[in-house]
Scaffold this motif. Structure first.
Motif, PDB file in Angstrom:
ATOM      1  N   SER A  39     -11.982  28.302 -23.017  1.00  0.00           N
ATOM      2  CA  SER A  39     -11.388  29.611 -22.721  1.00  0.00           C
ATOM      3  C   SER A  39     -10.873  30.243 -23.996  1.00  0.00           C
ATOM      4  O   SER A  39     -10.427  29.550 -24.909  1.00  0.00           O
ATOM      5  CB  SER A  39     -10.245  29.476 -21.720  1.00  0.00           C
ATOM      6  OG  SER A  39     -10.686  28.904 -20.508  1.00  0.00           O
ATOM      7  N   LYS A  40     -10.931  31.544 -24.068  1.00  0.00           N
ATOM      8  CA  LYS A  40     -10.341  32.287 -25.173  1.00  0.00           C
ATOM      9  C   LYS A  40      -9.241  33.186 -24.626  1.00  0.00           C
ATOM     10  O   LYS A  40      -9.455  33.903 -23.652  1.00  0.00           O
ATOM     11  CB  LYS A  40     -11.390  33.116 -25.908  1.00  0.00           C
ATOM     12  CG  LYS A  40     -12.262  32.293 -26.832  1.00  0.00           C
ATOM     13  CD  LYS A  40     -13.130  33.173 -27.714  1.00  0.00           C
ATOM     14  CE  LYS A  40     -13.915  32.330 -28.699  1.00  0.00           C
ATOM     15  NZ  LYS A  40     -14.754  33.159 -29.598  1.00  0.00           N
ATOM     16  N   VAL A  41      -8.090  33.108 -25.286  1.00  0.00           N
ATOM     17  CA  VAL A  41      -6.916  33.852 -24.833  1.00  0.00           C
ATOM     18  C   VAL A  41      -6.374  34.656 -26.001  1.00  0.00           C
ATOM     19  O   VAL A  41      -6.158  34.115 -27.092  1.00  0.00           O
ATOM     20  CB  VAL A  41      -5.833  32.903 -24.304  1.00  0.00           C
ATOM     21  CG1 VAL A  41      -4.585  33.671 -23.869  1.00  0.00           C
ATOM     22  CG2 VAL A  41      -6.378  32.076 -23.141  1.00  0.00           C
ATOM     23  N   ALA A  42      -6.196  35.939 -25.801  1.00  0.00           N
ATOM     24  CA  ALA A  42      -5.632  36.804 -26.838  1.00  0.00           C
ATOM     25  C   ALA A  42      -4.125  36.899 -26.661  1.00  0.00           C
ATOM     26  O   ALA A  42      -3.618  36.895 -25.543  1.00  0.00           O
ATOM     27  CB  ALA A  42      -6.253  38.185 -26.774  1.00  0.00           C
ATOM     28  N   VAL A  85      -3.208  36.663 -22.770  1.00  0.00           N
ATOM     29  CA  VAL A  85      -4.153  37.253 -21.830  1.00  0.00           C
ATOM     30  C   VAL A  85      -5.483  36.501 -21.918  1.00  0.00           C
ATOM     31  O   VAL A  85      -6.076  36.395 -23.002  1.00  0.00           O
ATOM     32  CB  VAL A  85      -4.371  38.748 -22.121  1.00  0.00           C
ATOM     33  CG1 VAL A  85      -5.352  39.351 -21.112  1.00  0.00           C
ATOM     34  CG2 VAL A  85      -3.046  39.496 -22.096  1.00  0.00           C
ATOM     35  N   LEU A  86      -5.946  35.970 -20.785  1.00  0.00           N
ATOM     36  CA  LEU A  86      -7.213  35.251 -20.738  1.00  0.00           C
ATOM     37  C   LEU A  86      -8.366  36.242 -20.874  1.00  0.00           C
ATOM     38  O   LEU A  86      -8.514  37.155 -20.077  1.00  0.00           O
ATOM     39  CB  LEU A  86      -7.333  34.480 -19.432  1.00  0.00           C
ATOM     40  CG  LEU A  86      -8.589  33.616 -19.245  1.00  0.00           C
ATOM     41  CD1 LEU A  86      -8.676  32.535 -20.306  1.00  0.00           C
ATOM     42  CD2 LEU A  86      -8.623  33.005 -17.852  1.00  0.00           C
ATOM     43  N   LYS A  87      -9.194  36.047 -21.907  1.00  0.00           N
ATOM     44  CA  LYS A  87     -10.323  36.945 -22.163  1.00  0.00           C
ATOM     45  C   LYS A  87     -11.648  36.375 -21.675  1.00  0.00           C
ATOM     46  O   LYS A  87     -12.511  37.128 -21.210  1.00  0.00           O
ATOM     47  CB  LYS A  87     -10.415  37.237 -23.669  1.00  0.00           C
ATOM     48  CG  LYS A  87      -9.245  38.017 -24.224  1.00  0.00           C
ATOM     49  CD  LYS A  87      -9.168  39.410 -23.618  1.00  0.00           C
ATOM     50  CE  LYS A  87      -8.072  40.231 -24.263  1.00  0.00           C
ATOM     51  NZ  LYS A  87      -7.979  41.586 -23.682  1.00  0.00           N
ATOM     52  N   ARG A  88     -11.830  35.071 -21.798  1.00  0.00           N
ATOM     53  CA  ARG A  88     -13.112  34.496 -21.424  1.00  0.00           C
ATOM     54  C   ARG A  88     -12.922  33.034 -21.039  1.00  0.00           C
ATOM     55  O   ARG A  88     -12.136  32.316 -21.660  1.00  0.00           O
ATOM     56  CB  ARG A  88     -14.100  34.595 -22.582  1.00  0.00           C
ATOM     57  CG  ARG A  88     -15.528  34.180 -22.217  1.00  0.00           C
ATOM     58  CD  ARG A  88     -16.465  34.443 -23.361  1.00  0.00           C
ATOM     59  NE  ARG A  88     -16.150  33.631 -24.529  1.00  0.00           N
ATOM     60  CZ  ARG A  88     -16.608  33.862 -25.744  1.00  0.00           C
ATOM     61  NH1 ARG A  88     -17.358  34.914 -25.961  1.00  0.00           N
ATOM     62  NH2 ARG A  88     -16.300  33.067 -26.740  1.00  0.00           N
ATOM     63  N   CYS A  89     -13.651  32.600 -20.022  1.00  0.00           N
ATOM     64  CA  CYS A  89     -13.608  31.213 -19.584  1.00  0.00           C
ATOM     65  C   CYS A  89     -15.014  30.805 -19.166  1.00  0.00           C
ATOM     66  O   CYS A  89     -15.657  31.489 -18.380  1.00  0.00           O
ATOM     67  CB  CYS A  89     -12.626  31.037 -18.426  1.00  0.00           C
ATOM     68  SG  CYS A  89     -12.500  29.330 -17.825  1.00  0.00           S
ATOM     69  N   CYS A 114     -11.320  27.322 -14.058  1.00  0.00           N
ATOM     70  CA  CYS A 114     -10.763  28.407 -14.872  1.00  0.00           C
ATOM     71  C   CYS A 114      -9.422  28.916 -14.339  1.00  0.00           C
ATOM     72  O   CYS A 114      -8.540  29.267 -15.123  1.00  0.00           O
ATOM     73  CB  CYS A 114     -11.760  29.559 -14.999  1.00  0.00           C
ATOM     74  SG  CYS A 114     -13.140  29.169 -16.112  1.00  0.00           S
ATOM     75  N   ASP A 148      -5.788  29.787 -16.269  1.00  0.00           N
ATOM     76  CA  ASP A 148      -5.080  31.048 -16.033  1.00  0.00           C
ATOM     77  C   ASP A 148      -3.663  30.807 -15.522  1.00  0.00           C
ATOM     78  O   ASP A 148      -2.711  31.489 -15.919  1.00  0.00           O
ATOM     79  CB  ASP A 148      -5.866  31.891 -15.031  1.00  0.00           C
ATOM     80  CG  ASP A 148      -5.672  33.379 -15.257  1.00  0.00           C
ATOM     81  OD1 ASP A 148      -4.975  33.738 -16.215  1.00  0.00           O
ATOM     82  OD2 ASP A 148      -6.222  34.169 -14.478  1.00  0.00           O
TER      83      ASP A 148
END
Length: 473
Positions: A142-145, A157-161, A196, A200
């Protein structure tokens, strides 16, 4: 059982914390990666995050096995003999998801790589497959900004999983060999929806903790301090740095703009596996400034407030400075009216914390059922030593009088050596004034709430213009 590895990249900021001499008035917090990992681990313990996954049932209504997929009209398995087997697999339930083991690596100038290692099992039953239990290996990335909320708090903020399915094992039951490829595709479709949300949910808990870091801290009846983020968080290979700006507010909620001298602070290096909070001189000055403006530093001292062995009569005063009494008879009680009209000065330096309180002391003769008679006025400075002790949410301050210096006010017509009164007045102030002062100081110096870190057992180090609290695991 299924061993799952979740990898989370937190895009935490593109700068690295600075070292050496800093000019600042805010609170500097350096959060060790161990504390961050512990906070994430605690978010998974005893909460609903993992329990929400248990009992989840895979579905054939949508996705790979839905009407538009393998089981749909014209699909590969639409009416084949293994249709019943796949339909039963689509009803698998998550039976067990053990507590993940958290490990993370800080990426300087970029973010955090977080891995959650867990075990999960899925089971189902049916006339064609019997009692079925599956296990697989999965990597969830996962990528989180990291951004900043409108009220100045950090927010993730979760951007991609996405998931990468590894080896699949059949632990029990019967499953035809040709169906394994279908099972793999089914799990690839199903696992992101199951796992995912775990990532989150962890982020939601972390955002609550990060939001609490910058909460409103009450200061008794004096007002409050609100901590806000001054800059985006910075990151090194061992810790995350938060530059927190304290905003002082009155009881009514109005911002109080105390002077903020930009004094240099040389923050000491942080040792590995420890977290560090630097409390600036400004916060100490703010608390004492609030006490002064609210009149909490003023006191009328009567004989009832001092023990009997400390004299507070005209007879005792005559023995020290007979010129001060004029024509007043001996044996009358004295009243000392102490007023602080300027903010105290706090000094943090050379491993020592001291407070200097400028005070005006009016000495009066207390006449029974009458108006007190003013004798003389002194301008004095109280020098007090500070003992600092941390608790979970604040730094406690306890004062003791080191020395007192006084002189006659310029407007006074009497002429005598006021220094003869210093020892006597010091005894009076130690007995009556300092205890009252310490009662008001129970509000303490507020500390920001940082991922529920407990400062009560932290080491206290007084440096120039700041106090450093170090928390070991």
């Amino acid at each position: 059982m299924m061993l799952g590895v979740y990898t989370l990249l937190l895009l935490w900021g593109l700068a690295v914390p600075s070292q050496g001499l800093l000019e600042r008035v805010g609170t500097l917090a350096r959060i060790d990666k161990d504390e961050l990992g512990k906070a994430i681990q605690n978010s998974l313990v005893g909460g609903p995050i993992l329990q929400n996954v248990l009992g989840t049932v895979t579905s054939v209504n949508q996705g790979l096995l839905g009407t538009g997929g393998l089981l749909g009209g014209g699909g590969l398995l639409s009416y084949g003999g293994i249709f019943g087997v796949v339909e039963e697999l689509a009803g698998l339930k998550v039976e067990e998801l053990t507590l993940p083991k958290v490990s993370l690596k800080l990426l300087p100038g970029f973010g955090v790589q977080l891995s959650l290692h867990t075990k999960v099992s899925l089971h189902g039953s049916g006339p064609l497959v019997g009692l079925l239990q599956l296990a697989a290996e999965v990597n969830v990335s996962s990528k989180v900004a990291l951004g900043m909320s409108p009220r100045g708090t950090p927010i993730l903020v979760l951007k991609r999983c996405s998931t990468l399915l590894g080896h699949i094992s059949l632990m029990s039951g019967l499953l035809p060999t040709p169906i394994f490829g279908v099972v793999e595709q089914m799990l690839c479709k199903m696992l992101p929806g199951l796992l995912c949300p775990v990532v989150d949910s962890v982020l939601s808990v972390m955002n609550e903790l990060l939001g609490a870091t910058l909460s409103l801290v009450p200061l008794g009846g004096l007002g409050s301090v609100e901590f806000t983020l001054a800059t985006l968080p910075l990151i090194s290979n061992q810790y995350i740095e938060l530059d927190v700006n304290p905003i002082v507010k009155s009881i009514a909620g109005d911002v109080i703009d105390f002077p903020k001298p930009r004094l240099p602070v040389e923050v000491p290096p942080k040792e590995d596996h420890t977290s560090q909070v630097t409390v600036p001189l400004y916060l100490f000055s703010t608390v004492f400034g609030l006490l002064q403006t609210n009149g909490a530093l003023d006191l009328d001292i009567t004989p009832e407030l001092v023990p009997r062995n400390i004299p507070l009569t005209t007879t005792d005063l005559a023995a020290l400075a007979p010129e001060a009494l004029g024509k007043l008879p001996p044996g009358q009680n004295l009243l000392l009216s102490l007023r602080v009209t300027k903010a105290p000065m706090v000094l943090l330096q050379s491993k020592k914390a001291t407070v200097s309180i400028p005070a005006t002391i009016h000495v009066l003769s207390s006449v029974p059922q009458g108006t007190p008679v003013a004798l003389f006025q002194l301008n004095g400075v109280l020098m007090l030593n500070s003992q600092l002790s941390p608790s979970t949410t604040k730094l406690h301050v306890s004062l003791s009088l080191e020395r007192l210096s006084v002189q006659l006010a310029a407007s006074i017509s009497q002429h005598f050596d006021a220094s003869h009164l210093e020892e006597w007045l010091s005894d009076v102030l130690r007995a009556a004034y300092v205890p009252k002062l310490n009662e008001h100081l129970e509000v303490g110096i507020p500390l920001p709430k940082i991922l529920n870190i407990n400062f009560s057992n932290s080491a206290v180090d007084i440096i120039d213009n700041a106090v450093v609290l170090t928390v070991a695991p």
